[in-house]
Every structure is written in C-alpha cells, then in structure tokens.
Design a protein around this motif. Structure first.
Motif, PDB file in Angstrom:
ATOM      1  N   VAL A 168       0.843  -1.193   0.000  1.00 22.41           N
ATOM      2  CA  VAL A 168       0.000   0.000   0.000  1.00 22.41           C
ATOM      3  C   VAL A 168       0.886   1.254   0.000  1.00 22.41           C
ATOM      4  CG1 VAL A 168      -1.642   1.346   1.375  1.00 22.41           C
ATOM      5  CG2 VAL A 168      -1.984  -1.102   1.086  1.00 22.41           C
ATOM      6  N   LEU A 169       1.939   1.237   0.807  1.00 20.28           N
ATOM      7  CA  LEU A 169       2.825   2.396   0.885  1.00 20.28           C
ATOM      8  C   LEU A 169       3.646   2.571  -0.396  1.00 20.28           C
ATOM      9  CD1 LEU A 169       3.929   2.246   4.621  1.00 20.28           C
ATOM     10  CD2 LEU A 169       2.281   3.779   3.540  1.00 20.28           C
ATOM     11  N   GLN A 170       3.759   1.495  -1.182  1.00 23.25           N
ATOM     12  CA  GLN A 170       4.431   1.611  -2.481  1.00 23.25           C
ATOM     13  C   GLN A 170       3.646   2.556  -3.394  1.00 23.25           C
ATOM     14  OE1 GLN A 170       7.423   0.533  -3.319  1.00 23.25           O
ATOM     15  NE2 GLN A 170       7.215   1.420  -5.339  1.00 23.25           N
ATOM     16  N   THR A 171       2.321   2.602  -3.199  1.00 17.80           N
ATOM     17  CA  THR A 171       1.479   3.523  -3.957  1.00 17.80           C
ATOM     18  C   THR A 171       1.896   4.964  -3.679  1.00 17.80           C
ATOM     19  OG1 THR A 171      -0.322   1.946  -3.769  1.00 17.80           O
ATOM     20  CG2 THR A 171      -0.913   4.160  -4.458  1.00 17.80           C
ATOM     21  N   LYS A 172       2.245   5.241  -2.427  1.00 14.13           N
ATOM     22  CA  LYS A 172       2.730   6.578  -2.061  1.00 14.13           C
ATOM     23  C   LYS A 172       3.989   6.910  -2.858  1.00 14.13           C
ATOM     24  CE  LYS A 172       5.562   8.124   1.203  1.00 14.13           C
ATOM     25  NZ  LYS A 172       6.347   8.137   2.345  1.00 14.13           N
ATOM     26  N   THR A 173       4.894   5.965  -2.962  1.00 19.10           N
ATOM     27  CA  THR A 173       6.129   6.177  -3.726  1.00 19.10           C
ATOM     28  C   THR A 173       5.821   6.432  -5.196  1.00 19.10           C
ATOM     29  OG1 THR A 173       7.274   4.710  -2.190  1.00 19.10           O
ATOM     30  CG2 THR A 173       8.391   5.159  -4.259  1.00 19.10           C
ATOM     31  N   GLN A 174       4.837   5.716  -5.727  1.00 23.10           N
ATOM     32  CA  GLN A 174       4.430   5.932  -7.119  1.00 23.10           C
ATOM     33  C   GLN A 174       3.875   7.345  -7.304  1.00 23.10           C
ATOM     34  OE1 GLN A 174       1.818   2.502  -7.486  1.00 23.10           O
ATOM     35  NE2 GLN A 174       3.229   1.607  -8.987  1.00 23.10           N
ATOM     36  N   PHE A 175       3.075   7.813  -6.351  1.00 23.29           N
ATOM     37  CA  PHE A 175       2.566   9.196  -6.397  1.00 23.29           C
ATOM     38  C   PHE A 175       3.727  10.186  -6.396  1.00 23.29           C
ATOM     39  CE2 PHE A 175      -1.839   8.088  -4.868  1.00 23.29           C
ATOM     40  CZ  PHE A 175      -2.507   8.752  -5.869  1.00 23.29           C
ATOM     41  N   GLN A 176       4.685   9.966  -5.502  1.00 24.15           N
ATOM     42  CA  GLN A 176       5.829  10.872  -5.405  1.00 24.15           C
ATOM     43  C   GLN A 176       6.622  10.885  -6.713  1.00 24.15           C
ATOM     44  OE1 GLN A 176       7.450   9.109  -1.826  1.00 24.15           O
ATOM     45  NE2 GLN A 176       6.907  10.926  -0.621  1.00 24.15           N
ATOM     46  N   ASP A 177       6.837   9.714  -7.310  1.00 26.41           N
ATOM     47  CA  ASP A 177       7.553   9.634  -8.590  1.00 26.41           C
ATOM     48  C   ASP A 177       6.788  10.347  -9.697  1.00 26.41           C
ATOM     49  OD1 ASP A 177       9.531   8.191  -7.335  1.00 26.41           O
ATOM     50  OD2 ASP A 177       8.846   6.241  -8.092  1.00 26.41           O
ATOM     51  N   PHE A 178       5.467  10.166  -9.703  1.00 25.64           N
ATOM     52  CA  PHE A 178       4.623  10.839 -10.694  1.00 25.64           C
ATOM     53  C   PHE A 178       4.762  12.353 -10.574  1.00 25.64           C
ATOM     54  CE2 PHE A 178       0.543  13.053 -11.326  1.00 25.64           C
ATOM     55  CZ  PHE A 178       0.416  12.891 -12.701  1.00 25.64           C
ATOM     56  N   LEU A 179       4.682  12.859  -9.352  1.00 20.14           N
ATOM     57  CA  LEU A 179       4.784  14.298  -9.125  1.00 20.14           C
ATOM     58  C   LEU A 179       6.162  14.823  -9.528  1.00 20.14           C
ATOM     59  CD1 LEU A 179       2.907  14.628  -5.725  1.00 20.14           C
ATOM     60  CD2 LEU A 179       2.077  15.236  -7.999  1.00 20.14           C
ATOM     61  N   LYS A 180       7.177  14.075  -9.223  1.00 21.97           N
ATOM     62  CA  LYS A 180       8.539  14.480  -9.596  1.00 21.97           C
ATOM     63  C   LYS A 180       8.669  14.584 -11.119  1.00 21.97           C
ATOM     64  CE  LYS A 180      13.068  13.587  -7.813  1.00 21.97           C
ATOM     65  NZ  LYS A 180      13.909  12.685  -7.042  1.00 21.97           N
TER      66      LYS A 180
END
Length: 162
Positions: free
Chosen positions: A91-103
């Motif tokens: 689930v927290l990997q989704t957070k990392t995906q969001f962060q990568d998307f924003l970057k």
C-alpha cells in the motif's frame, strides 16, 4: 489637333514613376512593419502557450496532494508491529508511485526541517519554545509544501522555534 511634346510626356511619366515608387516604398514599409508585428505576436503567443502548458496541470496536482498527505499520515502513525507487514508495504508503495509521478511533472518538495523559516515557502501554524534551537528554525512540518517549476504550488505548514 493636340500638340504632342515628348519632353512634357517624359516629365509626366517621371512624376508618375516617382509617385509609384513612393507608394511602393510606403506599402513595403507597411508590410514589413505588419510582418514584424505578426512575428512578435507569434513569439509572444508561443511563450504564453508554454506557460499554460507548464502550469496547466496545477489544478489536477492540487487535487492529488491530499491523497499523498493521507499516505504520509498513515506512514507516520503506523504502529511498529505493522511496519514490516507485506500488505502495508504494498500500500505504501502507492505513495512512492505518487511521489515519482509528481517528480516527473516538475513537482519538488519544499525543504523544511532544520531550515530557517521563509514566508515565501512556508506558513507558520505554531511557534514552540525550544531551548537548543535558534528562533525561526523549523522544528516540525505539519503539511508538506510543493513547488511546480519554480512556483510555489502549496506552502509547507510548519512549526518553528520561538
């Protein structure tokens, strides 16, 4: 019978030629100005379109940030006994995906903890008495702030030392 004088006729033709040349020069100058104006307009429009594209996804990103905030909150409040749970890690990997998307969209986090308060990038939500910290130093971040292509998208909400 009409008196035909070649010298007079040549003078008239010279005057008409001069008049035509004057008009030609005037029209040419007008056309050149109009062309230059058009090229300037085109250049300005391209710059305007670049700016629109640069910040065009700003509203969408502002709507996504609360989701990322919730992931941050979940991770922060996660009990120790659940930190190694494989399902929660997914689930927290989704957070990392969001962060990568924003970057990838040109979004950067505003640095806060330990930094000197800057009203251009942060918003103070509380001042706390701390003995070993210089006044105005950020001691806690209550909400992350973000920058989009050099423009503050959302200021960071912070607590600072008194």
């Amino acid at each position: 019978m009409v008196d035909y004088n070649p010298a007079t006729h040549i003078e008239e033709l010279k005057k008409k030629l001069e008049e035509c040349q004057k008009k030609r020069d005037e029209y040419l100058a007008g056309w050149q100005r109009a062309r230059a104006d058009f090229l300037n307009y085109k250049k300005e429009e391209m710059e305007r379109i670049k700016e629109i594209l640069k910040y065009g996804n700003e509203n969408l990103i502002l709507k996504i940030l609360p989701i990322l905030d919730n992931f941050e909150l979940i991770e922060k409040k996660l009990p120790e006994n659940l930190k190694n749970d494989e399902n929660l890690k997914g689930v927290l990997q989704t957070k990392t995906q969001f962060q990568d998307f924003l970057k990838n969209q040109g979004i950067e986090e505003i640095k806060t903890i330990g930094e000197k308060f800057d009203p251009n990038f942060q918003e103070v939500v509380e001042e706390v008495e701390v003995k070993d910290k210089e006044s105005g130093t950020i001691i806690e971040e209550t909400q992350k702030g973000y920058i989009l292509n050099g423009k503050v998208l959302r200021p960071a909400k912070v607590k600072i030392a008194k």
